[in-house]
Design an enzyme around this catalytic site. Structure first.
Site, PDB file in Angstrom:
ATOM      1  CD  GLU A 106      -2.883  -1.160   2.286  1.00 40.83           C
ATOM      2  OE1 GLU A 106      -2.884  -0.552   3.174  1.00 40.83           O
ATOM      3  OE2 GLU A 106      -3.818  -2.332   2.310  1.00 40.83           O
ATOM      4  CD  GLU A 208      -3.555  -6.715   2.980  1.00 43.36           C
ATOM      5  OE1 GLU A 208      -2.380  -6.838   2.947  1.00 43.36           O
ATOM      6  OE2 GLU A 208      -3.986  -5.769   4.111  1.00 43.36           O
TER       7      GLU A 208
END
Length: 212
Positions: A106, A208
């Site tokens: 991220e 994810e």
């Protein structure tokens, strides 16, 4: 875990050694899973943050300003070497070959700030910064003969952010990238991202998400 480190910032030299006896409990879980699933199990290594001594803030939870890159400009090679060292050790010493490795998590967010109670994290701007890390890690994996391990990325938090980051990678980084990973906590551009990935001849994985 890093056991010893030496940094000469002026010379841009990073050196360290490892304590491979750390995290025995986590390795035990992984090895037991492999014993059950065997060749059917896929193992991906991923990094939340470079080691603290390679970061600008000196903290592995992020930069002092969460929207800024936290890896030192002269530490891309060192960080890629660190990741490749770990992959090589797992393969040669423990017989665990990572099916893929993703060097960031991220990255194009403002989640990761220094001294935060959150998990470790590191911002990497889309474009030059993310491209540089992917290309450098690909080189290190080749140097060690880790040809079975795919280079994955960039594991953005949302589908739309992943499409943006993919569009800004350099041609060299796109060539180095074996698989596109995305998280799906948000975003709606599923078909657009899929089409962009297919144009590059890559596979697309959702790596994810959770409930809640």
């Amino acid at each position: 875990r890093v056991l010893f480190r030496s940094v000469d910032k002026e010379a841009g030299i990073y050196a360290w050694s490892y304590d491979w006896d750390q995290d025995a409990g986590q390795r035990n879980v992984l090895q037991r899973c492999l014993a059950v699933y065997g060749e059917g199990m896929l193992v991906e290594a991923f990094s939340n943050s470079p080691p603290y001594f390679m970061t600008k803030s000196g903290c592995s939870s992020g930069a002092k300003r969460a929207f800024q890159n936290n890896l030192e400009e002269d530490a891309y090679d060192a960080f890629a070497r660190y990741l490749a060292d770990v992959a090589e050790h797992f393969a040669k010493d423990w017989g665990i070959v990572f099916q893929s490795i993703s060097p960031m998590n991220e990255p194009n967010t403002s989640y990761w700030s220094a001294m935060s109670p959150k998990q470790e994290g590191c911002h990497f701007d889309p474009g030059a910064s993310q491209s540089r890390l992917l290309v450098t890690l690909a080189e290190k994996l080749r140097e060690r003969g880790l040809t079975e391990t795919l280079l994955a990325g960039t594991d953005e938090t949302s589908i739309d952010t992943q499409a943006l980051s993919l569009s800004q990678l350099s041609a060299e980084a796109l060539q180095a990238l074996d698989r596109v990973d995305t998280h799906s906590y948000a975003g709606s551009s599923r078909e657009f991202l899929r089409s962009q990935v297919l144009k590059q001849g890559k596979n697309l994985w959702m790596s994810e998400v959770d409930g809640g």
